[in-house]
Scaffold this motif. Structure first.
Motif, PDB file in Angstrom:
ATOM      1  N   ASP A  38      12.369  -8.346 -22.770  1.00 35.50           N
ATOM      2  CA  ASP A  38      13.275  -8.342 -21.624  1.00 35.50           C
ATOM      3  C   ASP A  38      14.568  -7.571 -21.891  1.00 35.50           C
ATOM      4  N   SER A  39      14.835  -7.213 -23.142  1.00 30.89           N
ATOM      5  CA  SER A  39      16.027  -6.422 -23.447  1.00 30.89           C
ATOM      6  C   SER A  39      15.762  -4.917 -23.350  1.00 30.89           C
ATOM      7  N   VAL A  40      14.488  -4.526 -23.200  1.00 30.66           N
ATOM      8  CA  VAL A  40      14.105  -3.113 -23.169  1.00 30.66           C
ATOM      9  C   VAL A  40      14.086  -2.620 -21.733  1.00 30.66           C
ATOM     10  N   GLU A  41      14.845  -1.563 -21.457  1.00 37.49           N
ATOM     11  CA  GLU A  41      14.831  -0.955 -20.125  1.00 37.49           C
ATOM     12  C   GLU A  41      13.730   0.085 -20.002  1.00 37.49           C
ATOM     13  N   ARG A  42      13.611   0.931 -21.011  1.00 36.32           N
ATOM     14  CA  ARG A  42      12.586   1.988 -21.008  1.00 36.32           C
ATOM     15  C   ARG A  42      12.368   2.460 -22.423  1.00 36.32           C
ATOM     16  N   TYR A  43      11.333   3.287 -22.571  1.00 37.84           N
ATOM     17  CA  TYR A  43      11.030   3.854 -23.887  1.00 37.84           C
ATOM     18  C   TYR A  43      10.408   5.228 -23.707  1.00 37.84           C
ATOM     19  N   ARG A  44      10.402   5.971 -24.792  1.00 38.80           N
ATOM     20  CA  ARG A  44       9.675   7.243 -24.841  1.00 38.80           C
ATOM     21  C   ARG A  44       9.156   7.400 -26.263  1.00 38.80           C
ATOM     22  N   LEU A  45       8.077   8.152 -26.373  1.00 45.17           N
ATOM     23  CA  LEU A  45       7.492   8.397 -27.689  1.00 45.17           C
ATOM     24  C   LEU A  45       7.934   9.765 -28.184  1.00 45.17           C
ATOM     25  N   GLN A  46       8.414   9.803 -29.384  1.00 47.92           N
ATOM     26  CA  GLN A  46       8.828  11.053 -30.036  1.00 47.92           C
ATOM     27  C   GLN A  46       7.738  11.421 -31.030  1.00 47.92           C
ATOM     28  N   ARG A  47       7.240  12.629 -30.948  1.00 48.17           N
ATOM     29  CA  ARG A  47       6.168  13.076 -31.839  1.00 48.17           C
ATOM     30  C   ARG A  47       6.678  14.131 -32.800  1.00 48.17           C
ATOM     31  N   ALA A  48       6.348  13.963 -34.053  1.00 45.34           N
ATOM     32  CA  ALA A  48       6.728  14.947 -35.075  1.00 45.34           C
ATOM     33  C   ALA A  48       6.082  16.287 -34.730  1.00 45.34           C
ATOM     34  N   GLY A  49       6.830  17.347 -34.919  1.00 44.80           N
ATOM     35  CA  GLY A  49       6.314  18.683 -34.669  1.00 44.80           C
ATOM     36  C   GLY A  49       6.505  19.151 -33.241  1.00 44.80           C
ATOM     37  N   HIS A  50       6.992  18.295 -32.358  1.00 42.96           N
ATOM     38  CA  HIS A  50       7.272  18.679 -30.972  1.00 42.96           C
ATOM     39  C   HIS A  50       8.781  18.691 -30.742  1.00 42.96           C
ATOM     40  N   GLY A  51       9.488  19.361 -31.602  1.00 47.69           N
ATOM     41  CA  GLY A  51      10.937  19.455 -31.491  1.00 47.69           C
ATOM     42  C   GLY A  51      11.697  18.505 -32.396  1.00 47.69           C
ATOM     43  N   CYS A  52      10.999  17.565 -33.011  1.00 47.79           N
ATOM     44  CA  CYS A  52      11.637  16.594 -33.899  1.00 47.79           C
ATOM     45  C   CYS A  52      10.853  16.507 -35.200  1.00 47.79           C
ATOM     46  N   ASP A  53      11.515  16.032 -36.250  1.00 54.71           N
ATOM     47  CA  ASP A  53      10.898  15.982 -37.575  1.00 54.71           C
ATOM     48  C   ASP A  53       9.978  14.782 -37.791  1.00 54.71           C
ATOM     49  N   ILE A  54      10.270  13.650 -37.142  1.00 55.22           N
ATOM     50  CA  ILE A  54       9.471  12.443 -37.371  1.00 55.22           C
ATOM     51  C   ILE A  54       8.954  11.895 -36.047  1.00 55.22           C
ATOM     52  N   SER A  55       7.888  11.110 -36.133  1.00 57.39           N
ATOM     53  CA  SER A  55       7.394  10.371 -34.968  1.00 57.39           C
ATOM     54  C   SER A  55       8.140   9.045 -34.894  1.00 57.39           C
ATOM     55  N   ALA A  56       8.441   8.627 -33.660  1.00 58.19           N
ATOM     56  CA  ALA A  56       9.182   7.387 -33.463  1.00 58.19           C
ATOM     57  C   ALA A  56       8.975   6.895 -32.042  1.00 58.19           C
ATOM     58  N   THR A  57       9.315   5.633 -31.832  1.00 60.81           N
ATOM     59  CA  THR A  57       9.384   5.061 -30.499  1.00 60.81           C
ATOM     60  C   THR A  57      10.863   4.900 -30.185  1.00 60.81           C
ATOM     61  N   VAL A  58      11.341   5.610 -29.183  1.00 58.13           N
ATOM     62  CA  VAL A  58      12.753   5.567 -28.815  1.00 58.13           C
ATOM     63  C   VAL A  58      12.902   4.545 -27.691  1.00 58.13           C
ATOM     64  N   ILE A  59      13.599   3.475 -27.979  1.00 57.52           N
ATOM     65  CA  ILE A  59      13.774   2.365 -27.046  1.00 57.52           C
ATOM     66  C   ILE A  59      15.187   2.414 -26.482  1.00 57.52           C
ATOM     67  N   GLN A  60      15.287   2.319 -25.158  1.00 59.10           N
ATOM     68  CA  GLN A  60      16.605   2.173 -24.544  1.00 59.10           C
ATOM     69  C   GLN A  60      16.745   0.723 -24.111  1.00 59.10           C
ATOM     70  N   VAL A  61      17.754   0.054 -24.658  1.00 59.15           N
ATOM     71  CA  VAL A  61      18.008  -1.347 -24.328  1.00 59.15           C
ATOM     72  C   VAL A  61      19.082  -1.418 -23.263  1.00 59.15           C
ATOM     73  N   ARG A  62      19.254  -2.605 -22.718  1.00 56.43           N
ATOM     74  CA  ARG A  62      20.291  -2.798 -21.697  1.00 56.43           C
ATOM     75  C   ARG A  62      21.640  -2.391 -22.270  1.00 56.43           C
ATOM     76  N   GLY A  63      22.427  -1.757 -21.457  1.00 55.05           N
ATOM     77  CA  GLY A  63      23.711  -1.254 -21.911  1.00 55.05           C
ATOM     78  C   GLY A  63      23.636   0.211 -22.309  1.00 55.05           C
ATOM     79  N   GLY A  64      22.423   0.799 -22.274  1.00 54.93           N
ATOM     80  CA  GLY A  64      22.267   2.220 -22.536  1.00 54.93           C
ATOM     81  C   GLY A  64      22.089   2.612 -23.987  1.00 54.93           C
ATOM     82  N   ARG A  65      22.148   1.651 -24.887  1.00 45.28           N
ATOM     83  CA  ARG A  65      21.995   1.968 -26.312  1.00 45.28           C
ATOM     84  C   ARG A  65      20.546   2.310 -26.638  1.00 45.28           C
ATOM     85  N   GLN A  66      20.351   3.264 -27.548  1.00 43.78           N
ATOM     86  CA  GLN A  66      19.004   3.650 -27.950  1.00 43.78           C
ATOM     87  C   GLN A  66      18.747   3.248 -29.395  1.00 43.78           C
ATOM     88  N   LEU A  67      17.532   2.774 -29.628  1.00 47.40           N
ATOM     89  CA  LEU A  67      17.106   2.398 -30.973  1.00 47.40           C
ATOM     90  C   LEU A  67      15.849   3.172 -31.314  1.00 47.40           C
TER      91      LEU A  67
END
Length: 93
Positions: A38-67
Motif C-alpha cells: 500500500d506504500s507503492v504508487e508505481r514501479y518500472r523495471l530497469q534493464r541492464a544494457g538499455h541505458g543503465c548498467d544494472i537491472s533493478a525494480t524502481v519503486i515510487q512510494v508515496r511522497g514521490g521518493r524512489q527506491l
C-alpha cells in the motif's frame, strides 16, 4: 550557397534529434528493503544494457521518493509486491 544551406539544415536536424532524447535516472545499486504494497504508487523495471548498467525494480512510494530494489527474477517477494500493485491498479481503472 546551396551546399552551405543543406549542411546547416543537416546540423539543425541532428541537434533537434539529440535534444529529444529522454534522460533516464538509473539505479546504481539496489537495496533488499521490504515494503508494504500500500506504500507503492508505481514501479518500472530497469534493464541492464538499455541505458543503465544494472537491472533493478524502481519503486515510487508515496511522497514521490524512489527506491531501487533487486529485479523481480528470482525474488519472490518482489514478484508478489508487483502483482499486488498491478491488481490494485487494474481495480482502479
Amino acid at each position: 550557397m546551396e551546399p552551405r544551406a543543406s549542411v546547416l539544415l543537416l546540423l539543425l536536424c541532428a541537434a533537434l534529434c539529440t535534444a529529444q532524447v529522454e534522460l533516464m535516472d538509473c539505479c546504481l545499486s539496489v537495496a533488499n528493503r521490504r515494503l508494504r504494497p500500500d506504500s507503492v504508487e508505481r514501479y518500472r523495471l530497469q534493464r541492464a544494457g538499455h541505458g543503465c548498467d544494472i537491472s533493478a525494480t524502481v519503486i515510487q512510494v508515496r511522497g514521490g521518493r524512489q527506491l531501487c530494489l533487486p529485479p523481480p527474477e528470482n525474488q519472490r517477494w518482489i514478484q508478489r509486491l508487483l502483482k499486488v500493485v498491478d491488481q490494485r491498479k487494474s481495480r482502479q481503472q
